[in-house]
Write a protein that holds these residues in place. Structure first.
Motif, mmCIF file in Angstrom:
data_model
loop_
_atom_site.group_PDB
_atom_site.id
_atom_site.type_symbol
_atom_site.label_atom_id
_atom_site.label_comp_id
_atom_site.label_asym_id
_atom_site.label_seq_id
_atom_site.Cartn_x
_atom_site.Cartn_y
_atom_site.Cartn_z
ATOM 1 N N LEU A 63 0.830 -1.197 0.000
ATOM 2 C CA LEU A 63 0.000 0.000 0.000
ATOM 3 C C LEU A 63 0.866 1.248 0.000
ATOM 4 O O LEU A 63 1.907 1.306 0.655
ATOM 5 N N ARG A 66 -0.804 7.125 0.833
ATOM 6 C CA ARG A 66 -2.178 7.645 0.804
ATOM 7 C C ARG A 66 -3.171 6.592 1.280
ATOM 8 O O ARG A 66 -4.064 6.879 2.074
ATOM 9 N N ASP A 67 -3.023 5.365 0.796
ATOM 10 C CA ASP A 67 -3.923 4.292 1.210
ATOM 11 C C ASP A 67 -3.757 3.969 2.693
ATOM 12 O O ASP A 67 -4.734 3.672 3.384
ATOM 13 N N ARG A 68 -2.529 4.031 3.187
ATOM 14 C CA ARG A 68 -2.313 3.795 4.618
ATOM 15 C C ARG A 68 -3.006 4.864 5.451
ATOM 16 O O ARG A 68 -3.602 4.571 6.492
ATOM 17 N N ASN A 169 -13.454 3.798 2.118
ATOM 18 C CA ASN A 169 -12.815 2.641 1.486
ATOM 19 C C ASN A 169 -12.830 2.744 -0.035
ATOM 20 O O ASN A 169 -11.930 2.234 -0.713
ATOM 21 N N MET A 172 -9.681 4.286 -1.868
ATOM 22 C CA MET A 172 -8.367 3.647 -1.856
ATOM 23 C C MET A 172 -7.946 3.239 -3.271
ATOM 24 O O MET A 172 -8.734 2.667 -4.019
ATOM 25 N N GLN A 174 -5.564 1.037 -3.920
ATOM 26 C CA GLN A 174 -5.328 -0.411 -3.866
ATOM 27 C C GLN A 174 -6.296 -1.019 -2.858
ATOM 28 O O GLN A 174 -6.004 -1.116 -1.675
ATOM 29 N N GLN A 181 -9.147 -6.114 4.959
ATOM 30 C CA GLN A 181 -9.682 -4.822 5.388
ATOM 31 C C GLN A 181 -10.210 -4.887 6.815
ATOM 32 O O GLN A 181 -9.966 -3.992 7.631
#
Length: 300
Positions: A63, A66-68, A169, A172, A174, A181
């Motif tokens: 990840l 940004r996704d984190r 969600n 995201m 990825q 999740q």
């Protein structure tokens, strides 16, 4: 069964488990401090999810930052914020009132999907969302009126947190699998809530009922609900998912009547019917609904 209908079924079941959180939170309110209840919920759920994850053949993706960050925001809002605010609000409100306030979830979630996800829902989806909102407002119409404004604000805050949790969600780059999740949300939720929970110690030993409510909250809405929600959300749009959140308040009000003795009148039953109709309209295949619309115009 089509992929979309599978998504509707999974999301409906997930929202039923969310409805039970109102009852569990009422049983926890005043018995366990809110952050401690939140941390204990995740501490009980995490080993189960880690065991399931260890048995899963799906690899954990890499990840970006940004996704984190989005994962942390989801955990802070939906995992921690929802639980803490709901338990806090139910110290001031009966469960039926809280279930009614949770009824604003479809409208708030739909607003989030339009503003955050930039979705433009069609006429069928708008009609379904409107019916769902009318349904939950009918449930609210004859609910008990001695609500504390403090409790109302707490539960409304929980609704906003849950809406953010539901829809972030989709942002995201990825996406994670449902199990990944859910595990990430529980682990991050535990990390966020634990420092504050430690300041709430020590506490008196909760009753058996409160401990049972905590175990239910950890295993059913947390483990089961997360897995159901993420599996369903992967199959539908954010706006469709927002409409199906109407199942949660109806479940909460029905359980408040069945388990806690709250009275449910005609307005509440009419509201339930409106929400069921909303979900049926939403589940109607787009091609079939368009064909019926054209047929109706031709016949008129």
């Amino acid at each position: 069964m089509s992929r979309r209908l599978q998504g509707y079924l999974l999301l409906s079941l997930a929202m039923m488990t969310v409805g039970t959180t109102v009852i569990a939170s009422k049983l926890l309110a005043g018995a366990v401090p809110p952050f401690l209840a939140t941390a204990a919920r995740f501490a009980l759920a995490l080993p189960v999810l880690l065991l399931l994850l260890a048995r899963s053949p799906v690899p954990w993706p890499r990840l970006g930052w940004r996704d984190r960050g989005l994962l942390v925001l989801q955990a802070a809002a939906g995992s921690v914020g929802y639980t803490v605010l709901l338990v806090s609000g139910l110290e001031h409100l009966p469960a039926a009132d809280a279930g009614v306030i949770v009824g604003t979830l479809p409208a708030v979630s739909a607003l989030f999907s339009v503003m955050v996800l930039k979705e433009r829902p069609g006429l069928r989806l708008l009609a379904s969302a409107l019916l769902a909102t009318v349904g939950v407002m009918a449930v609210a119409w004859q609910a008990p009126g001695q609500s504390s404004w403090v409790g109302v604000l707490y539960v409304l805050g929980a609704v906003f947190c849950e809406s953010a949790f539901i829809l972030l969600n989709k942002r995201m780059a990825q996406p994670l699998g449902a199990l990944q999740q859910a595990t990430a949300m529980v682990a991050l939720g535990l990390l966020v809530s634990l420092p504050v929970a430690l300041f709430e110690l020590p506490v008196a030993m909760p009753s058996t009922v409160a401990l049972a409510a905590l175990a239910w909250y950890a295993l059913v809405p947390t483990v089961g609900g997360f897995l159901l929600w993420y599996a369903g959300a992967a199959r539908v749009s954010g706006s469709e998912a927002a409409t199906l959140t109407a199942v949660a308040p109806l479940t909460a009000v029905a359980l408040a009547a069945a388990l806690l003795g709250d009275e449910v009148g005609l307005a509440q039953w009419l509201g339930a019917g409106a929400v069921v109709l909303a979900i049926l309209i939403l589940a109607l295949p787009a091609r079939l609904s368009g064909a019926r619309w054209r047929l109706g115009r031709a016949g008129g």
